[in-house]
Design an enzyme around this catalytic site. Structure first.
Site, PDB file in Angstrom:
ATOM      1  N   VAL A  20      -8.457   0.706  -0.462  1.00  0.00           N
ATOM      2  CA  VAL A  20      -9.204  -0.145  -1.166  1.00  0.00           C
ATOM      3  C   VAL A  20      -8.671  -1.460  -1.681  1.00  0.00           C
ATOM      4  O   VAL A  20      -8.991  -2.544  -1.795  1.00  0.00           O
ATOM      5  CB  VAL A  20     -10.267   0.569  -1.766  1.00  0.00           C
ATOM      6  CG1 VAL A  20     -11.222  -0.559  -2.751  1.00  0.00           C
ATOM      7  CG2 VAL A  20     -11.061   1.355  -1.201  1.00  0.00           C
ATOM      8  N   GLY A  44      -0.331   5.404  -1.098  1.00  0.00           N
ATOM      9  CA  GLY A  44      -0.393   3.891  -0.525  1.00  0.00           C
ATOM     10  C   GLY A  44       0.625   3.657   0.200  1.00  0.00           C
ATOM     11  O   GLY A  44       1.559   4.589   0.452  1.00  0.00           O
ATOM     12  N   VAL A  65       1.350   4.221 -13.111  1.00  0.00           N
ATOM     13  CA  VAL A  65       0.696   3.669 -14.257  1.00  0.00           C
ATOM     14  C   VAL A  65       0.232   4.729 -15.248  1.00  0.00           C
ATOM     15  O   VAL A  65      -0.380   4.359 -16.408  1.00  0.00           O
ATOM     16  CB  VAL A  65      -0.701   2.748 -13.711  1.00  0.00           C
ATOM     17  CG1 VAL A  65      -0.279   1.656 -13.126  1.00  0.00           C
ATOM     18  CG2 VAL A  65      -1.619   3.818 -12.858  1.00  0.00           C
ATOM     19  N   LYS A  99      -4.112  12.909 -14.602  1.00  0.00           N
ATOM     20  CA  LYS A  99      -3.622  12.174 -15.408  1.00  0.00           C
ATOM     21  C   LYS A  99      -3.666  10.608 -15.178  1.00  0.00           C
ATOM     22  O   LYS A  99      -3.764   9.721 -15.961  1.00  0.00           O
ATOM     23  CB  LYS A  99      -1.982  12.222 -15.360  1.00  0.00           C
ATOM     24  CG  LYS A  99      -1.291  13.561 -16.075  1.00  0.00           C
ATOM     25  CD  LYS A  99       0.124  13.723 -16.126  1.00  0.00           C
ATOM     26  CE  LYS A  99       0.509  14.857 -16.943  1.00  0.00           C
ATOM     27  NZ  LYS A  99       1.875  15.085 -16.857  1.00  0.00           N
ATOM     28  N   TYR A 153     -10.288  15.942  -9.271  1.00  0.00           N
ATOM     29  CA  TYR A 153     -10.733  14.676  -9.058  1.00  0.00           C
ATOM     30  C   TYR A 153     -12.046  14.297  -9.733  1.00  0.00           C
ATOM     31  O   TYR A 153     -12.068  13.221 -10.365  1.00  0.00           O
ATOM     32  CB  TYR A 153     -10.858  14.530  -7.546  1.00  0.00           C
ATOM     33  CG  TYR A 153     -11.258  12.959  -6.996  1.00  0.00           C
ATOM     34  CD1 TYR A 153     -10.384  11.919  -7.132  1.00  0.00           C
ATOM     35  CD2 TYR A 153     -12.356  12.788  -6.670  1.00  0.00           C
ATOM     36  CE1 TYR A 153     -10.499  10.827  -6.544  1.00  0.00           C
ATOM     37  CE2 TYR A 153     -12.738  11.474  -6.101  1.00  0.00           C
ATOM     38  CZ  TYR A 153     -11.815  10.513  -5.969  1.00  0.00           C
ATOM     39  OH  TYR A 153     -12.251   9.352  -5.746  1.00  0.00           O
TER      40      TYR A 153
HETATM   41  P1  NAD Z   1      -5.696   4.983  -1.444  1.00  0.00           P
HETATM   42  O1  NAD Z   1      -4.981   6.236  -1.618  1.00  0.00           O
HETATM   43  O2  NAD Z   1      -5.469   4.402  -0.234  1.00  0.00           O
HETATM   44  O3  NAD Z   1      -5.451   4.233  -2.663  1.00  0.00           O
HETATM   45  C1  NAD Z   1      -4.894   4.642  -4.148  1.00  0.00           C
HETATM   46  C2  NAD Z   1      -3.711   3.847  -4.411  1.00  0.00           C
HETATM   47  O4  NAD Z   1      -3.449   4.242  -5.747  1.00  0.00           O
HETATM   48  C3  NAD Z   1      -2.552   4.255  -3.474  1.00  0.00           C
HETATM   49  O5  NAD Z   1      -2.008   3.040  -3.105  1.00  0.00           O
HETATM   50  C4  NAD Z   1      -1.522   5.166  -4.505  1.00  0.00           C
HETATM   51  O6  NAD Z   1      -0.127   4.937  -4.015  1.00  0.00           O
HETATM   52  C5  NAD Z   1      -1.910   4.369  -6.007  1.00  0.00           C
HETATM   53  N1  NAD Z   1      -1.611   5.480  -6.947  1.00  0.00           N
HETATM   54  C6  NAD Z   1      -2.176   6.477  -6.932  1.00  0.00           C
HETATM   55  N2  NAD Z   1      -1.639   6.920  -8.314  1.00  0.00           N
HETATM   56  C7  NAD Z   1      -0.786   6.180  -8.804  1.00  0.00           C
HETATM   57  C8  NAD Z   1      -0.119   6.033 -10.003  1.00  0.00           C
HETATM   58  N3  NAD Z   1      -0.099   7.049 -10.847  1.00  0.00           N
HETATM   59  N4  NAD Z   1       0.271   4.700 -10.271  1.00  0.00           N
HETATM   60  C9  NAD Z   1       0.556   3.836  -9.594  1.00  0.00           C
HETATM   61  N5  NAD Z   1      -0.364   3.958  -8.484  1.00  0.00           N
HETATM   62  C10 NAD Z   1      -0.854   5.007  -8.056  1.00  0.00           C
HETATM   63  O7  NAD Z   1      -7.003   5.461  -1.794  1.00  0.00           O
HETATM   64  P2  NAD Z   1      -8.576   4.535  -1.648  1.00  0.00           P
HETATM   65  O8  NAD Z   1      -9.500   5.134  -0.625  1.00  0.00           O
HETATM   66  O9  NAD Z   1      -8.112   3.036  -1.506  1.00  0.00           O
HETATM   67  O10 NAD Z   1      -8.919   4.839  -3.128  1.00  0.00           O
HETATM   68  C11 NAD Z   1      -8.898   3.714  -4.099  1.00  0.00           C
HETATM   69  C12 NAD Z   1      -9.710   4.000  -5.615  1.00  0.00           C
HETATM   70  O11 NAD Z   1     -11.155   4.048  -5.038  1.00  0.00           O
HETATM   71  C13 NAD Z   1      -9.342   5.507  -5.817  1.00  0.00           C
HETATM   72  O12 NAD Z   1      -9.257   5.263  -7.396  1.00  0.00           O
HETATM   73  C14 NAD Z   1     -10.407   6.195  -5.483  1.00  0.00           C
HETATM   74  O13 NAD Z   1     -10.928   7.280  -6.251  1.00  0.00           O
HETATM   75  C15 NAD Z   1     -11.635   5.028  -5.470  1.00  0.00           C
HETATM   76  N6  NAD Z   1     -12.684   5.662  -4.437  1.00  0.00           N
HETATM   77  C16 NAD Z   1     -12.531   5.445  -3.196  1.00  0.00           C
HETATM   78  C17 NAD Z   1     -13.455   5.767  -2.277  1.00  0.00           C
HETATM   79  C18 NAD Z   1     -13.255   5.494  -0.858  1.00  0.00           C
HETATM   80  O14 NAD Z   1     -14.138   6.024  -0.005  1.00  0.00           O
HETATM   81  N7  NAD Z   1     -12.346   5.112  -0.211  1.00  0.00           N
HETATM   82  C19 NAD Z   1     -14.717   6.415  -2.670  1.00  0.00           C
HETATM   83  C20 NAD Z   1     -14.762   6.659  -4.143  1.00  0.00           C
HETATM   84  C21 NAD Z   1     -13.844   6.280  -4.899  1.00  0.00           C
END
Ligand code: NAD
Ligand code: UDP
Length: 323
Positions: A20, A44, A65, A99, A153
């Site tokens: 996203v 990611g 972060v 965290k 989560y």
């Molecule tokens: P994703 O795993 O592709 O993206 C998450 C990104 O966050 C990754 O690039 C990861 O490397 C980075 N990340 C995680 N922990 C980190 C840290 N401590 N420091 C720096 N970077 C960090 O997942 P996504 O589906 O793209 O989700 C993105 C956001 O949207 C998340 O917060 C997720 O909870 C939220 N979300 C997504 C969905 C969905 O259906 N895709 C639904 C509800 C919520």
């Protein structure tokens, strides 16, 4: 809706190399904004932002972060999207997930307060847990098991919402919360274990499609471009939320598996496997607030979105096979 954030603004996206996050980065750059993505690549991929090499308005900082946000210079908006998001993956990184929803949310909000920036937090339909109200309006407080296998989560996101609301109410930070429902599309990790990447990969490889339980549980699936439109509308609106963003395209997992078999032209059979504990029975957003406050109207139907996603995963698989 008037576009507020774009040219002349500098926006930070945590999780900007994720599925996203990277689409948000693209959309903000297309509006003319300067964008800084911070990501530790835990889930990611650098490939998601590789096309931005040489883009002068884009910069990438590889950092966790949870430890702090090593970005200097003015910021107009901070979008906190860093967090593992797939159930098997957040269960593999439980402490990191807790965290990033807690410490990292404080880090982002302290930075937003320092810069007078708008802060937008990626929350989730998981705040409603295994819902006893259907569809789910924002006023529903949810049914979450605080010590169950999904709690690292669900509770991290609920805590993140609490921190966000507190900074709004007690520190005057301009905040927004978006509750995202199951979103899919290109740049999802093929191996992240969520239903759509699993089903598509299995169908393309000719492997059995693993539907959990009897497949009667539902999800409402949203294509990435519709989600991004909703998030940017919320960012521009000045609204605090929480606001649901997703679609009302509600499918059982058995229907979703069948649709993916049809669209891929696969010979895979559907098999029924164990259902994970606390797996929500049903999920569909009440989109009244998104429609009335943001003018939000998702456009992409599941067949169209799934075709794009299948094409993406097919190219990922053939690139891997060639390597
Ligand atoms: P994703 O795993 O592709 O993206 C998450 C990104 O966050 C990754 O690039 C990861 O490397 C980075 N990340 C995680 N922990 C980190 C840290 N401590 N420091 C720096 N970077 C960090 O997942 P996504 O589906 O793209 O989700 C993105 C956001 O949207 C998340 O917060 C997720 O909870 C939220 N979300 C997504 C969905 C969905 O259906 N895709 C639904 C509800 C919520
Ligand atoms: N699911 C499934 N087979 C899989 C992966 C997931 O049947 O290989 C089910 C899962 O149990 C859930 C639904 O599909 O009922 C959606 O799962 P996903 O992980 O995509 O999203 P979430 O549970 O977080 O909504």
């Amino acid at each position: 809706m008037t576009q507020t954030y774009g040219e002349g603004h500098r926006v930070l996206v945590t999780g900007g190399a994720g599925f996203v996050g990277s689409h948000l980065v693209d959309a903000l750059l297309a509006r003319g904004a300067e964008v800084v993505a911070v990501d530790n690549l835990i889930t990611g991929s650098a490939a998601n932002i590789a096309h931005l090499a040489g883009e002068p308005r884009f910069s990438f900082v590889e950092a966790d972060v949870i430890e702090g946000i090593p970005v200097s210079g003015k910021l107009d908006a901070i979008l906190h999207f860093a967090s593992p998001a797939s159930p098997p993956v957040y269960q593999q990184f439980p402490v990191e997930t807790l965290k990033v929803g807690s410490y990292a949310t404080f880090n982002c909000l302290d930075l937003a307060k320092e810069h007078g920036a708008r802060f937008l937090m990626a929350s989730t339909s998981e705040c409603y847990g295994d819902p006893s109200v259907h569809p789910q309006p924002e006023s529903y407080w949810g049914n979450v098991n605080p010590i169950g296998p999904r709690s690292m989560y669900d509770e991290a996101k609920r805590f993140s919402e609490a921190v966000t609301s507190t900074y709004r109410n007690f520190h005057g930070v301009d905040t927004a919360i978006v509750r995202i429902f199951n979103t899919y599309g290109p740049r999802m990790s093929i191996s992240d274990g969520r239903a759509i990447p699993n089903f598509v990969a299995q169908a393309l490889r000719g492997e059995p499609i693993t539907v959990h339980g009897d497949g009667s549980q539902t999800r409402s699936i949203c294509y990435a471009s519709d989600l991004v439109a909703g998030i940017l509308a919320l960012l521009d609106s000045g609204q605090p939320g929480p606001i649901n963003v997703g679609t009302t395209h509600e499918l059982t997992m058995a229907e979703l598996a069948k649709l993916i078999v049809t669209l891929t032209g696969s010979a895979s059979e559907v098999v029924f496997t164990d259902r994970p504990k606390d797996d929500p029975e049903m999920r569909r957003p009440d989109l009244t607030l998104a429609s009335e406050l943001l003018g939000y109207a998702p456009k992409v139907d599941p067949e169209e979105g799934l075709r794009e996603t299948i094409a993406y995963f097919a190219s990922t698989l053939s690139a891997t096979a060639e390597a």
